[in-house]
Every structure is written in structure tokens, then in C-alpha cells.
Design an enzyme around this catalytic site. Structure first.
Site, PDB file in Angstrom:
ATOM      1  N   PRO A  24       0.870  -1.105   0.063  1.00  0.00           N
ATOM      2  CA  PRO A  24      -0.147  -0.065  -0.209  1.00  0.00           C
ATOM      3  C   PRO A  24       0.902   1.370   0.449  1.00  0.00           C
ATOM      4  O   PRO A  24       1.806   1.437   0.913  1.00  0.00           O
ATOM      5  CB  PRO A  24      -0.606  -0.355   1.276  1.00  0.00           C
ATOM      6  N   ASN A  25       0.176   1.944  -0.242  1.00  0.00           N
ATOM      7  CA  ASN A  25       0.187   3.445  -0.849  1.00  0.00           C
ATOM      8  C   ASN A  25       2.590   3.395  -1.649  1.00  0.00           C
ATOM      9  O   ASN A  25       2.828   4.586  -1.857  1.00  0.00           O
ATOM     10  CB  ASN A  25       1.325   4.158   0.609  1.00  0.00           C
ATOM     11  N   ARG A  82       5.105  10.748  -2.423  1.00  0.00           N
ATOM     12  CA  ARG A  82       4.648  10.781  -1.373  1.00  0.00           C
ATOM     13  C   ARG A  82       6.143  11.157  -0.629  1.00  0.00           C
ATOM     14  O   ARG A  82       6.894  11.245  -0.643  1.00  0.00           O
ATOM     15  CB  ARG A  82       4.503   9.136  -1.038  1.00  0.00           C
ATOM     16  N   TYR A 109      10.876   9.082   1.552  1.00  0.00           N
ATOM     17  CA  TYR A 109      11.212   8.002   0.621  1.00  0.00           C
ATOM     18  C   TYR A 109      12.101   8.529  -0.858  1.00  0.00           C
ATOM     19  O   TYR A 109      12.284   7.981  -1.922  1.00  0.00           O
ATOM     20  CB  TYR A 109       9.484   7.233  -0.038  1.00  0.00           C
ATOM     21  N   ASN A 151       8.067  -4.841  -0.655  1.00  0.00           N
ATOM     22  CA  ASN A 151       8.390  -4.149  -0.462  1.00  0.00           C
ATOM     23  C   ASN A 151       6.343  -3.932   0.610  1.00  0.00           C
ATOM     24  O   ASN A 151       5.949  -3.788  -0.319  1.00  0.00           O
ATOM     25  CB  ASN A 151       8.439  -3.139  -0.667  1.00  0.00           C
ATOM     26  N   ALA A 199       2.881  -0.571   4.847  1.00  0.00           N
ATOM     27  CA  ALA A 199       2.517  -0.651   6.244  1.00  0.00           C
ATOM     28  C   ALA A 199       2.206  -2.271   6.765  1.00  0.00           C
ATOM     29  O   ALA A 199       1.925  -2.447   7.923  1.00  0.00           O
ATOM     30  CB  ALA A 199       1.965   0.320   6.324  1.00  0.00           C
ATOM     31  N   GLU A 204      13.128  -9.251   2.378  1.00  0.00           N
ATOM     32  CA  GLU A 204      11.561  -8.075   2.862  1.00  0.00           C
ATOM     33  C   GLU A 204      12.559  -7.135   2.593  1.00  0.00           C
ATOM     34  O   GLU A 204      13.825  -6.532   2.678  1.00  0.00           O
ATOM     35  CB  GLU A 204      11.975  -8.566   4.213  1.00  0.00           C
ATOM     36  N   HIS A 234      12.686  -2.624   2.450  1.00  0.00           N
ATOM     37  CA  HIS A 234      11.965  -1.605   2.312  1.00  0.00           C
ATOM     38  C   HIS A 234      12.870  -0.209   1.957  1.00  0.00           C
ATOM     39  O   HIS A 234      14.298  -0.194   2.596  1.00  0.00           O
ATOM     40  CB  HIS A 234      11.594  -1.028   4.008  1.00  0.00           C
ATOM     41  N   ARG A 282      12.584   4.243  12.590  1.00  0.00           N
ATOM     42  CA  ARG A 282      11.919   5.448  12.607  1.00  0.00           C
ATOM     43  C   ARG A 282      10.888   5.138  13.832  1.00  0.00           C
ATOM     44  O   ARG A 282      11.711   4.725  14.753  1.00  0.00           O
ATOM     45  CB  ARG A 282      11.310   5.333  11.854  1.00  0.00           C
TER      46      ARG A 282
HETATM   47  C1  DQA Z   1       8.230   1.266   3.404  1.00  0.00           C
HETATM   48  C2  DQA Z   1       8.259   1.467   5.251  1.00  0.00           C
HETATM   49  C3  DQA Z   1       7.200   1.336   6.036  1.00  0.00           C
HETATM   50  O1  DQA Z   1       6.846   1.750   7.365  1.00  0.00           O
HETATM   51  C4  DQA Z   1       5.911   2.692   5.041  1.00  0.00           C
HETATM   52  O2  DQA Z   1       4.672   2.253   5.925  1.00  0.00           O
HETATM   53  C5  DQA Z   1       5.852   2.137   4.304  1.00  0.00           C
HETATM   54  C6  DQA Z   1       7.020   2.001   3.236  1.00  0.00           C
HETATM   55  C7  DQA Z   1       8.997   1.128   3.142  1.00  0.00           C
HETATM   56  O3  DQA Z   1       9.223   1.318   1.929  1.00  0.00           O
HETATM   57  O4  DQA Z   1      10.247   2.240   3.967  1.00  0.00           O
HETATM   58  O5  DQA Z   1       4.720   2.444   3.513  1.00  0.00           O
HETATM   59  O6  DQA Z   1       8.176  -0.149   3.492  1.00  0.00           O
END
Ligand code: DQA
Length: 147
Positions: free
Chosen positions: A10-11, A18, A23, A74, A77, A98, A100, A107
Site C-alpha cells: 500500500p501507498n 509521497r 522516500y 516491500n 505498512a 523483505e 524497505h 523510525r
Molecule cells: C516502507 C516502510 C513502511 O514502514 C511504510 O509503511 C511504507 C514504506 C519503506 O519502503 O520504507 O509504506 O515499507
């Protein structure tokens, strides 16, 4: 030829717009192009997908079973909330890295918890978009260990 499925949660479709201070300004389409090019240079097939929906991500993880050699996720959240995604990875029996963009450990406290980490081969975080190519290298080296 090995095939790798890269899933984005998501997102992540909002990358570029964003919170660029967290990011960066690179869009997900630019990251996808980087991954496809890197895959070509390593002679692995890359499939790159994004969804904002947990169930869709679960279906894609199930689809990976028997079809892809490795997974890179990735999960955004959902990393911090979803036992269902973790169970999907366990049932797929496909090695998963995994990933990110940000260093989740530097964070907020709620981002320090990953439900995916215990079922991952390993975790890459904090390297921005470069993390995607590092993750491709990591899963390739896991599938075909050097030496
Ligand atoms: C994320 C880190 C997560 O905590 C966050 O909710 C994201 C992006 C990252 O790529 O840094 O949506 O996965």
C-alpha cells in the site's frame, strides 16, 4: 532462467509524491524500470507488481508457489500489521527477501516490528531505490550461492 516476483504494498504507488524527505523523488515506475534492467543484466526474469489491497497481495504470494523462484516484498505498512501476509509467505514456500526504502529501525517504534522478518531469508532497508537492485542480488545469491 530464474524468475523473481517483486511485490509492492500500500501507498507505494505514490512514490515520488509521497513524503519525498523520507522516500525520495523516484517514482515506482522508475524503480520498476531499474529492476527490469538489472534483471536483464543478471539473466533473471523480473515481474513487478503493486497493490493497495492486502487480499490481492496474498493471492499474488500464493500464485508465486511453483511459478517463481524467489520473492521480494516491500509490503509497506502491512509489514507491521499483517499476520495474514506472513502466513501467505509461509504457505508459498518460496524464498522471500523483505525490502524497505527507509530504515524502519530508525523510525517510529511501531515500524520496528516486522511480521515478515521471521519468514524472510533476510531484510534490506534504508538504501532507498537502490535497495531494490540489492534485493535482486540478494535473492539471486540465495538461489545460486557463490562458490
Ligand atoms: C516502507 C516502510 C513502511 O514502514 C511504510 O509503511 C511504507 C514504506 C519503506 O519502503 O520504507 O509504506 O515499507
Amino acid at each position: 532462467m530464474k524468475s523473481i516476483l517483486i511485490l509492492n504494498g500500500p501507498n507505494l504507488n505514490m512514490l515520488g509524491l509521497r513524503q519525498p524527505e523520507v522516500y525520495g523523488k523516484t517514482t515506482l515506475a522508475q524503480i520498476e524500470a531499474m529492476c527490469l534492467e538489472h534483471g536483464q543484466s543478471k539473466a533473471v526474469k523480473i515481474e513487478f507488481r503493486q497493490s493497495n489491497h492486502e487480499g490481492v497481495l496474498i493471492d499474488w504470494i500464493h500464485e508465486a508457489r511453483g511459478k517463481f523462484d524467489g520473492l521480494i516484498m516491500n509490503a509497506g505498512a502491512y509489514t507491521h500489521t499483517s499476520v495474514a501476509l506472513r502466513d501467505a509467505v509461509s504457505s508459498a514456500e518460496v524464498p522471500m527477501v523483505e525490502l524497505h526504502l527507509s530504515n524502519i529501525h530508525a523510525r517510529e517504534a511501531f515500524r520496528h516490528v516486522s511480521h515478515l522478518a521471521p519468514v524472510a531469508v533476510g531484510q534490506i532497508c534504508g538504501f532507498g531505490p537502490a535497495g531494490y537492485t540489492l534485493a535482486i542480488d540478494a535473492i539471486c545469491s540465495h538461489l545460486d550461492p557463490p562458490g
